[in-house]
Design an enzyme around this catalytic site. Structure first.
Site, PDB file in Angstrom:
ATOM      1  N   ALA A 161       0.827  -1.211   0.000  1.00 31.83           N
ATOM      2  CA  ALA A 161       0.000   0.000   0.000  1.00 31.83           C
ATOM      3  C   ALA A 161       0.858   1.256   0.000  1.00 31.83           C
ATOM      4  O   ALA A 161       0.565   2.231  -0.715  1.00 31.83           O
ATOM      5  CB  ALA A 161      -0.931  -0.014   1.208  1.00 31.83           C
ATOM      6  N   TYR A 162       1.918   1.235   0.786  1.00 32.43           N
ATOM      7  CA  TYR A 162       2.819   2.387   0.864  1.00 32.43           C
ATOM      8  C   TYR A 162       3.483   2.647  -0.487  1.00 32.43           C
ATOM      9  O   TYR A 162       3.501   3.788  -0.978  1.00 32.43           O
ATOM     10  CB  TYR A 162       3.867   2.133   1.944  1.00 32.43           C
ATOM     11  CG  TYR A 162       4.887   3.226   2.114  1.00 32.43           C
ATOM     12  CD1 TYR A 162       4.533   4.465   2.617  1.00 32.43           C
ATOM     13  CD2 TYR A 162       6.227   3.013   1.775  1.00 32.43           C
ATOM     14  CE1 TYR A 162       5.476   5.470   2.783  1.00 32.43           C
ATOM     15  CE2 TYR A 162       7.180   3.998   1.940  1.00 32.43           C
ATOM     16  CZ  TYR A 162       6.799   5.233   2.444  1.00 32.43           C
ATOM     17  OH  TYR A 162       7.740   6.219   2.602  1.00 32.43           O
TER      18      TYR A 162
END
Length: 253
Positions: A161-162
């Site tokens: 996600a990052y």
């Protein structure tokens, strides 16, 4: 710190930088480095006003000029007010360094989607909002500097996600550089490798940190000052570097 005031080479006007997330970690190092180069600094903070004011006090004590301004980077009205505050104090803005961001790690299969929304709000929407304001306001000869991560290439598990949010930032940057054709404003992204900041160290045990450090050919973690040097280059003499992602990572593959 140098007492020399940084000025635009063509106009002689004192140069001004706004650093989002400027009260800690890489942001604080960037503030200190640009202040040494003679910039007046707007130190943005999201929640820690005391830390931002301490950063300002350190710059002023060393002979520099700085003010603190707080707000949610993802809120366009709030950030418009932050830009207004810095412009009112110093007369304009020449450089915007967008270090503000959050990192929440989890395998994709088990990620809480509420965390995904938090990451995207700060990292993607926040960068977009700040870049939008910067594109409208930065004076000719200026620079917009956003932040990604070298994990977009290293592809460590748990960073899905990052990394997705940071890949979006790279795309925003590369397109904005081309949209600002003729404005004499550069737009670049700095992509640090493993760097010894609270954001990076939080939640990692000593073995994990050591493994990440030895993954770098220079066999150490980066320091915030290492990253700030790249920012200072892009903010100052690097007028022919535009629309680029600069991997500042000690050689991490």
């Amino acid at each position: 710190m140098s007492s020399t005031i940084s000025t635009h080479p063509a106009t002689g006007i004192p140069r001004v930088a706004l650093v989002t997330g400027g009260s800690g970690g890489i942001g604080r190092a960037v503030v200190d480095r640009l202040a040494r180069d003679g910039f007046a600094i707007g130190v943005h903070y999201a929640g820690n006003r005391a830390q931002a004011e301490a950063t300002v006090a350190a710059v002023v004590a060393a002979g520099g000029r700085a003010i603190a301004a707080g707000g949610d980077v993802a809120d366009e009205q709030t950030m418009s007010a932050v830009f207004d505050t810095v412009e009112a104090e110093f007369g304009g803005i020449d450089v915007v360094v967008n270090t503000a961001g959050i990192m929440l790690l989890s395998p994709i299969a088990t990620l809480d989607l509420a965390d995904l929304d938090r990451i995207y709000r700060t990292n993607v929407r926040g960068t977009f909002v700040v870049s939008q304001q910067a594109a409208r306001r930065i004076r000719p000869g200026g620079a917009i500097i956003n932040f990604s991560t070298s994990v977009t290439r290293a592809q460590f598990p748990g960073y899905g996600a990052y990394v997705a949010s940071k890949a979006a930032i790279e795309s925003i940057t590369l397109i904005l550089a081309r949209e600002l054709r003729g404005k004499d404003v550069t737009v670049n992204t700095v992509a640090p490798g493993p760097t010894a900041t609270p954001l990076f160290l939080n939640g990692k045990d000593e073995a994990t940190i050591a493994t990440l450090a030895t993954a770098v050919p220079l066999e150490r973690l980066g320091q915030p000052d290492d990253i700030a040097e790249t920012v200072a280059f892009l903010a100052g003499p690097a007028r022919w570097v535009n629309g680029q992602v600069v991997f500042t990572n000690g050689g991490l593959a």
